[in-house]
Design an enzyme around this catalytic site. Structure first.
Site, short mmCIF file in Angstrom:
data_model
loop_
_atom_site.label_atom_id
_atom_site.label_comp_id
_atom_site.label_asym_id
_atom_site.label_seq_id
_atom_site.Cartn_x
_atom_site.Cartn_y
_atom_site.Cartn_z
N GLU A 1 0.56 -0.86 -0.04
CA GLU A 1 -0.16 -0.11 0.23
C GLU A 1 1.03 1.51 0.03
O GLU A 1 0.69 2.65 -0.89
CB GLU A 1 -1.40 0.22 1.31
CG GLU A 1 -2.10 0.67 1.61
CD GLU A 1 -2.66 1.21 0.12
OE1 GLU A 1 -2.59 1.75 -0.69
OE2 GLU A 1 -4.26 0.40 0.92
N THR B 1 -5.60 9.29 -3.27
CA THR B 1 -5.37 9.04 -2.00
C THR B 1 -4.71 10.27 -1.37
O THR B 1 -4.36 10.44 -0.79
CB THR B 1 -5.54 7.64 -2.03
OG1 THR B 1 -6.30 6.66 -1.38
CG2 THR B 1 -4.54 7.71 0.28
N1 HSE Z 1 -7.65 5.59 5.40
C1 HSE Z 1 -7.09 6.22 3.62
C2 HSE Z 1 -7.28 7.96 3.87
C3 HSE Z 1 -8.01 5.01 3.43
O1 HSE Z 1 -7.90 8.27 4.16
O2 HSE Z 1 -6.45 8.23 3.65
C4 HSE Z 1 -7.22 5.47 1.71
O3 HSE Z 1 -8.11 4.51 1.39
#
Ligand code: HSE
Length: 307
Positions: free
Chosen positions: A127, A180
């Protein structure tokens, strides 16, 4: 061949900590043993495949698979084919599913398979290769299923809670992409103590609601005062769309992961959720934006799939 489910992270106030596996959609990863070491991405097909890198040091599945082979001291390599059912940059854990699937698929080839904690670490590294940060709130639930809480990152530890059996989930995906990496750049570096206290009340109550099967408590525990407000400008019509879902019968609606997915919860004992999906589609299509919808529920983690 393995099936790795989509996931929704954050679930309101639980930024980088909460995640839930969905029954649909999912990615399929096929792996073949090769005599040369390393992991090669042979092909990526399916939804959004052209936007997924085949560069083995950047693809989440190959990075995670390579970490597993390295930890398992494998003297062979893998060639993998990824069939995307989860659109990249959707907020539905596309890169996390790749990472979970890659780690799990590679583990099948080891003489002494690694425990889940090591697979989780390998998936989180996968990831990291895509988003630039080692968050496991998508690859975690994609690996182990259900509702998950990241207990700690160092060492990485995850807790699973079975969500209520009647928890229905609608994932509405408007036709724009939110990477993201970009959605993390807009977040505040510090938060006010009063806001933090409100956020802690929400996350603690959310966990209690999940564990007790109390949908009413869950509905009152998704108010994120930190992350979603900062990201809302990146997602056209977000707040209106959440209201549309609520009006159509959802009991909670919030930004899915880093977006643009809008995730809504409904009670499967009261409806089949189709009205919510239809309302979301109509809402975005009336504004000239295509919108895919999955009316589904929570599901189990990555598993072997027979051909
Ligand atoms: N927790 C992460 C964010 C998840 O919100 O950036 C990305 O899907």
């Amino acid at each position: 061949m393995v099936r790795a489910p989509s996931t929704i992270a954050n679930l309101g106030a639980g930024y980088d900590v909460f995640g839930i596996a969905l029954k649909d959609p999912f990615d399929i990863i096929e792996a073949k043993r090769t005599s040369e070491k390393g992991v090669r991405v042979e092909k990526v097909e399916g939804i959004g495949a052209l936007t997924v890198t085949m560069e083995h040091t950047k693809n989440t599945a190959s990075v995670a698979a390579a970490k597993v082979l390295e930890m398992g001291k494998a003297d062979f390599g893998l060639s993998i084919i990824i069939k995307k059912g989860i659109r990249p940059c959707s907020g539905m854990g596309s890169s996390g599913a790749g990472a979970a699937g890659g780690a799990y698929a590679a583990n099948q080839f080891l003489d002494k398979p690694l425990p889940m904690s090591k697979l989780l670490w390998a998936a989180a590294k996968g990831e990291e290769a895509s988003s630039g940060s080692m968050h496991a709130d998508n690859c975690g639930p994609s690996l182990i299923g259900g509702f998950t809480i990241i207990h700690s990152y160092d060492p990485i530890e995850i807790v699973r809670v079975d969500p209520p059996a009647n928890l229905g989930i609608v994932a509405a995906l408007p036709g724009f992409a939110v990477p993201t990496k970009e959605a993390r750049k807009v977040l505040p570096k510090e938060v006010d103590m009063k806001v933090l206290i409100s956020q802690m009340g929400q996350v603690a109550s959310f966990v209690a609601g999940m564990a007790k099967g109390d949908l009413d408590l869950i509905s009152r525990s998704v108010n994120d005062r930190i992350v979603e407000p900062a990201r809302a400008p990146l997602i056209p019509h977000l707040k209106e769309a959440e209201k549309v879902a609520m009006k159509a019968g959802a009991f909670a609606s919030f930004l899915g992961g880093s977006g643009p997915c809008i995730c809504s919860f409904y009670d499967m004992n009261k409806s089949d959720g189709s009205e919510i999906g239809q309302a979301m589609q109509n809402f975005y299509e009336a504004r000239g934006v295509e919108c895919l919808c999955w009316v589904t529920t929570w599901g189990e983690g990555v598993r072997k799939e027979e051909k």
